[in-house]
Write a protein that holds these residues in place. Sequence first.
Motif, PDB file in Angstrom:
ATOM      1  N   ARG A   1      -6.413   8.296   3.410  1.00 52.13           N
ATOM      2  CA  ARG A   1      -6.664   6.919   2.981  1.00 52.13           C
ATOM      3  C   ARG A   1      -5.374   6.120   2.772  1.00 52.13           C
ATOM      4  N   ALA A   2      -4.361   6.789   2.171  1.00 54.39           N
ATOM      5  CA  ALA A   2      -3.186   6.026   1.751  1.00 54.39           C
ATOM      6  C   ALA A   2      -2.503   5.293   2.912  1.00 54.39           C
ATOM      7  N   PRO A   3      -2.213   5.957   4.032  1.00 53.18           N
ATOM      8  CA  PRO A   3      -1.552   5.232   5.127  1.00 53.18           C
ATOM      9  C   PRO A   3      -2.411   4.102   5.673  1.00 53.18           C
ATOM     10  N   LEU A   4      -3.725   4.322   5.733  1.00 55.59           N
ATOM     11  CA  LEU A   4      -4.615   3.265   6.235  1.00 55.59           C
ATOM     12  C   LEU A   4      -4.547   2.044   5.326  1.00 55.59           C
ATOM     13  N   THR A   5      -4.579   2.305   4.013  1.00 55.09           N
ATOM     14  CA  THR A   5      -4.520   1.199   3.065  1.00 55.09           C
ATOM     15  C   THR A   5      -3.189   0.479   3.197  1.00 55.09           C
TER      16      THR A   5
END
Lengths: 249, 489
Positions: B180-184
């Motif tokens: 999730r973190a890189p996408l966010t």
Amino acid sequence: MIEELRQRLQMMQKPAGLEDGPGALPLGIPAVDDALGGGLARGALHEVAAPGEAHLTAATGFVLGLASGGQARVCWIAEDMAKLESGAPYGPGLDTFSLAPERLLTVSVARPRDLLWAMEEALRCRAIGAVIGELRHGALDAVSVRRLSLAAADSGALALLLRAQPGSDASTAATRWIAGAAPSAARAFEFGAPRFAAHLTRNRRGPTGSWILEWSDTHERFVLTTPAVPVAAPPLDRPHRQTPSRHVA
Amino acid sequence: MPAGPLGVAGKRGNAEVLVGIDDTAERRGLHIGLGLAQARAMHPALDVVPEDAGADAGLLESIADWCLRYTPLVACDAPDGLLLDITGCTHLYNGEHALVADLAGRIERAGFAYRLAIAGTIGAAWAAAHYGKPESYASGEERAVLAPLPLGALRLPPATVAALARVGLKRIGDILPLPRAPLTARFGSDLMRQLDRALGAEHEPLSPRLPVAPYVTEERFAEPIGREEDVLGTIEKLAVRLAFVLERRGDGARRLELALFRTDGEVRRIAAGTSRPLRNPHDIRTLFSERLAALADALDPGFGFDMARLSVMVAEPAPPEQIGMGGAEDAIEIGRLADRLSARLGAQRVRRLIALDSHIPELAAATVPVQAAAKDDGWAAFCRHRTEAELPPRPLRLLMRPEPIEAVAEVPDGPPLRFKWRRAFHDVIAAEGPERIEGAWWSEHGGPARDYFRVEDKAGLRFWLFRAGLYRDFAPGSAPNWFLHGTYA
């Protein structure tokens, strides 16, 4: 002895003025009450007209003096126009005529037809003691007046029509009055109590008459300032003959 | 009717494009978003109607109102969607499938094309209705439903969808296994929030178009009704049911709404206010009979109403009714009268007087609708103040605003000798005053101080006049302004 007390108790339990049918509301002035047959008939329609637009507030005071007796609520129904032309009833001034402002319910209507409808509705309400309809101008049709009279008779409440000018139409009202201001006993820098030139021009129960009445703040009712001798009914076509100042005591 | 293709054109950005087309146009290769000039070039027979966004929104709202027959929670999803929260409502139709069948049948008969989907979250239902198979999905199936759908189904802005496509992410299934973190970090927090909402990991509130009533009862008719007596009878029947629930919870209705559902999809809503908490069915019926009588346009039943709903929009605690308590009974009677008059004439026209805490005459008293919340009317405080301050009597009628008069005074700061109001002259024979009333000095628009006089003219007419401003403030030679503010009996 006990029987007598019972009767007295019964008398006390009955609300005042309702002993005999809707009964009458005595003004407390023998001369006027005699003419009215005991007082202003409850459960009937009474029409009060100002002699002219300028006297409307005086006529309003006269109507309030008649309507304010007792503790029941009073409903005042007026057209929108009336408020703009002559001003709205002003709370702090109402108790001049012993009407506590919290007793008043005001209704404004857009059309005369609504005014008559609202008066009829208000008359049907048992908690209302008097209904004042301010219908400034315009003729009344006999059917509505009849309906109002019947609604008043059913409830025992006072129905009062306040008009800015004496109407020329035939009316089935129980009494018709022309009430205007009369000069008070004022001196240069001191006001007297308000005085009214009240002409009873139609009376289904007795003779007509003319009186100069004064509102007495201490008695909370009208008192007579003219001599108690009956005055001939004023010739309606010559109102100037009845100049009120002649009667000032 | 000519079977030529039909399109609706509207402005998007700077270009006129097709925003809606019919089946014929679609078959001929036109599509939404195509430039109008190009579409006309392809099919000169294309019949084009300009877009009317307001009417579209109005139509959507009226369909939303009609959907209130299924659930009170209906929200518009502009420009062309509706969201219905049918939690707890399906049993009324013997299950979801029957409800959907009923809704679909009625929508289709009304001539609308539709896509319906039921799911456990708003996001999943929206995605299924717009991109997937319009069916019913149980909660927990969201992941399976969403995975094969394109990312646009997550209700993302087109720019985000395009950015995702550039890195090869096209379907929702593509991003599900990713960290999730890189996408966010790359695409903003919106992406993850929309995904969580669609999956049910984050709650998404539905904002209903209309306030939801605390008490609702409804009646469906096998045979549509149309006569006013039948409508009133139904109201009383519904009111009896309401009264039962209201009484158990110790509530009364302060505002009621009647919704009549016409067979052709029109919904007529009629509201009525009350002056005190009400639950007597007979009173409720009387209230609505006045409202119906006062309707400017008569209640048009068309082919009849097939459903009626009576809702309490505002409820208030009400003590159990006491009978025969003298004053209390009078208050109830007055309340009934006020309700009848308000229903017919409008709540703003039936008023009572209150005293306000102000020394300025026109602000010292006001009127409020009888049906407004009951507060202290202030007269007791006013009377105390009047006795303490020994205020002179006030006029019986106060003009809406002080009217300028022409007045002649003997001494500059004394009462007038003669004045002209509404084209009539009045000779003053007695006067009392002055009573000085300060303006609202704390406000810019407070106006000057006023010196009030009570005067009586020759005929016995009495007036309340004032001179605006103190005499000492006037420039030499300028005349003070006089006003008439009220009349005494």
